[in-house]
Design a protein around this motif. Structure first.
Motif, mmCIF file in Angstrom:
data_model
loop_
_atom_site.group_PDB
_atom_site.id
_atom_site.type_symbol
_atom_site.label_atom_id
_atom_site.label_comp_id
_atom_site.label_asym_id
_atom_site.label_seq_id
_atom_site.Cartn_x
_atom_site.Cartn_y
_atom_site.Cartn_z
ATOM 1 N N LYS A 127 -57.282 -45.777 93.044
ATOM 2 C CA LYS A 127 -57.610 -46.978 92.091
ATOM 3 C C LYS A 127 -58.941 -46.868 91.834
ATOM 4 C CE LYS A 127 -57.832 -51.995 92.512
ATOM 5 N NZ LYS A 127 -56.987 -53.045 93.141
ATOM 6 N N ILE A 128 -59.614 -46.725 90.730
ATOM 7 C CA ILE A 128 -60.764 -46.758 90.089
ATOM 8 C C ILE A 128 -61.300 -48.287 89.939
ATOM 9 C CG2 ILE A 128 -62.436 -46.268 88.439
ATOM 10 C CD1 ILE A 128 -61.538 -43.826 90.426
ATOM 11 N N PHE A 129 -61.907 -48.814 90.520
ATOM 12 C CA PHE A 129 -62.148 -50.276 90.724
ATOM 13 C C PHE A 129 -63.704 -50.556 90.986
ATOM 14 C CE2 PHE A 129 -62.468 -54.505 92.602
ATOM 15 C CZ PHE A 129 -61.923 -55.249 91.579
ATOM 16 N N PRO A 130 -64.458 -51.373 90.348
ATOM 17 C CA PRO A 130 -63.960 -52.166 89.154
ATOM 18 C C PRO A 130 -64.329 -51.448 87.903
ATOM 19 C CG PRO A 130 -66.268 -52.689 89.898
ATOM 20 C CD PRO A 130 -65.792 -51.837 90.867
ATOM 21 N N GLY A 131 -63.256 -51.181 87.223
ATOM 22 C CA GLY A 131 -63.237 -50.208 85.868
ATOM 23 C C GLY A 131 -64.175 -50.885 84.962
ATOM 24 N N ALA A 183 -65.949 -43.030 81.208
ATOM 25 C CA ALA A 183 -67.033 -41.844 81.355
ATOM 26 C C ALA A 183 -67.003 -41.665 82.749
ATOM 27 C CB ALA A 183 -68.419 -42.193 80.774
ATOM 28 N N PHE A 184 -66.914 -42.629 83.859
ATOM 29 C CA PHE A 184 -66.667 -42.434 85.168
ATOM 30 C C PHE A 184 -65.512 -41.430 85.640
ATOM 31 C CE2 PHE A 184 -65.263 -43.756 89.677
ATOM 32 C CZ PHE A 184 -66.459 -43.028 90.370
ATOM 33 N N ILE A 185 -64.457 -41.951 84.803
ATOM 34 C CA ILE A 185 -63.136 -40.998 85.179
ATOM 35 C C ILE A 185 -63.361 -39.703 84.912
ATOM 36 C CG2 ILE A 185 -60.617 -40.994 84.283
ATOM 37 C CD1 ILE A 185 -61.196 -43.645 85.687
ATOM 38 N N LYS A 186 -63.866 -39.339 83.490
ATOM 39 C CA LYS A 186 -64.208 -38.165 83.329
ATOM 40 C C LYS A 186 -64.896 -37.436 84.308
ATOM 41 C CE LYS A 186 -64.022 -39.052 77.970
ATOM 42 N NZ LYS A 186 -64.801 -39.048 76.873
ATOM 43 N N ALA A 187 -65.990 -38.043 84.728
ATOM 44 C CA ALA A 187 -66.887 -37.389 85.739
ATOM 45 C C ALA A 187 -66.054 -37.167 87.000
ATOM 46 C CB ALA A 187 -68.007 -38.313 85.942
ATOM 47 N N VAL A 188 -65.434 -37.982 87.339
ATOM 48 C CA VAL A 188 -64.468 -37.577 88.675
ATOM 49 C C VAL A 188 -63.763 -36.619 88.450
ATOM 50 C CG1 VAL A 188 -62.775 -38.575 90.332
ATOM 51 C CG2 VAL A 188 -64.792 -39.968 89.620
ATOM 52 N N LEU A 225 -55.680 -40.713 89.004
ATOM 53 C CA LEU A 225 -56.630 -41.949 89.004
ATOM 54 C C LEU A 225 -55.905 -43.076 88.228
ATOM 55 C CD1 LEU A 225 -59.683 -40.324 88.287
ATOM 56 C CD2 LEU A 225 -58.845 -40.792 90.466
ATOM 57 N N MET A 226 -55.808 -44.295 88.780
ATOM 58 C CA MET A 226 -55.462 -45.672 88.088
ATOM 59 C C MET A 226 -56.823 -46.354 87.655
ATOM 60 S SD MET A 226 -52.652 -48.505 89.353
ATOM 61 C CE MET A 226 -53.619 -48.972 90.883
ATOM 62 N N ALA A 227 -57.208 -47.157 86.728
ATOM 63 C CA ALA A 227 -57.938 -47.790 86.361
ATOM 64 C C ALA A 227 -57.544 -49.395 86.325
ATOM 65 C CB ALA A 227 -58.783 -47.582 85.089
ATOM 66 N N THR A 228 -58.454 -49.803 87.332
ATOM 67 C CA THR A 228 -58.161 -51.293 87.323
ATOM 68 C C THR A 228 -59.484 -52.345 87.144
ATOM 69 O OG1 THR A 228 -56.228 -51.096 88.873
ATOM 70 C CG2 THR A 228 -57.127 -53.163 88.764
ATOM 71 N N ASN A 286 -59.361 -45.543 75.154
ATOM 72 C CA ASN A 286 -60.584 -44.978 75.847
ATOM 73 C C ASN A 286 -60.402 -44.761 77.077
ATOM 74 O OD1 ASN A 286 -62.096 -45.588 73.625
ATOM 75 N ND2 ASN A 286 -62.674 -47.578 74.152
ATOM 76 N N TRP A 287 -59.232 -45.675 77.800
ATOM 77 C CA TRP A 287 -59.050 -45.087 79.144
ATOM 78 C C TRP A 287 -58.009 -43.939 79.337
ATOM 79 C CZ3 TRP A 287 -61.813 -46.800 83.033
ATOM 80 C CH2 TRP A 287 -62.202 -48.039 82.996
ATOM 81 N N PHE A 288 -56.986 -43.877 78.612
ATOM 82 C CA PHE A 288 -56.129 -42.768 78.681
ATOM 83 C C PHE A 288 -56.765 -41.327 78.058
ATOM 84 C CE2 PHE A 288 -53.188 -45.975 79.705
ATOM 85 C CZ PHE A 288 -52.235 -45.249 80.547
ATOM 86 N N LYS A 289 -57.753 -41.558 77.271
ATOM 87 C CA LYS A 289 -58.372 -40.245 76.770
ATOM 88 C C LYS A 289 -59.483 -39.820 77.929
ATOM 89 C CE LYS A 289 -58.530 -39.935 71.708
ATOM 90 N NZ LYS A 289 -59.504 -39.343 70.531
#
Length: 218
Positions: A134-138, A144-149, A158-161, A173-176
């Motif tokens: 879980k990526i928190f706090p999203g 951009a953090f998701i892409k970097a990870v 990964l799950m954004a919350t 934006n999140w799913f891309k």
């Protein structure tokens, strides 16, 4: 339950509602509305003094939905992880990377989702056996953090919350960014409306969000 089955269902749904309320009957109605809207993975959040009692009864109530997975969120202590596991939690989620909870879940074969805010934490969560992070706090970290990870740990899901909204621009934006699913709480639930017995807004938000997610994956 087999971890791969849980992971597949979470990713397939793409949306995990995060809900908490001290009233059991309201929680039952919310669960019904979410299920009717297409939700198959649901997180009840451990944020009230009677959260354990509500969850325990809600889990029994949810037995009428054999394909629904009901887990517990906001777990910081091993003692709470034990209690909720005994009450039948299908999975356990934390807002932080809690290593002793991770070790407990690993030893008991429990599907554990830690909350991580750095590459170091994501890597630690993966090493400690979590297949979903879980990526928190999203709202602070952003897509951009998701892409970097994923650029350095491409084989983790990964799950954004936090900061996820039930609209096309936000979800796009999140799913891309490469996210596999999102967790949505306050943006999904209008608690005052729910307390008045109005579940139409909740159903609309969930159905719309699931539709957007499905379209984004085409």
């Amino acid at each position: 339950m087999d971890h791969q089955i849980i992971l597949n269902k979470v990713v397939q749904c793409g949306l995990v509602p995060l809900f908490t309320h001290h009233d059991l009957e309201l929680a039952k109605s919310v669960l019904d509305a979410a299920y009717d809207s297409g939700i198959r993975v649901f997180e009840y959040t451990n944020r009230h003094n009677n959260a354990f009692e509500v969850f325990k009864s809600l889990k029994i109530y949810a037995e009428k939905y054999p394909d629904l997975m009901l887990g517990i969120g906001t777990i910081f202590e091993v003692s709470d992880a034990k209690r909720f596991q005994n009450a039948g939690a299908d999975f356990i989620i934390s807002p932080a990377m809690v290593t002793d909870v991770a070790e407990f879940c690993q030893s008991r074969g429990i599907f554990y989702v830690p909350g991580c805010a750095t590459v170091t934490e994501v890597n630690l969560g993966k090493k400690m056996g979590s297949s979903l992070i879980k990526i928190f706090p999203g709202n602070v970290l952003g897509p951009a953090f998701i892409k970097a990870v994923l650029s350095v740990i491409p084989d983790i899901k990964l799950m954004a919350t936090g900061g996820v909204e039930p609209n096309e621009d936000n979800l796009k934006n999140w799913f891309k960014s490469g996210i596999h699913c999102v967790g949505m709480g306050s943006q999904l639930f209008d608690v005052k409306a729910l307390e008045k017995g109005d579940f139409s807004g909740l159903k609309t938000n969930i159905e719309k969000s699931l539709s957007i997610i499905q379209n984004l994956r085409k």
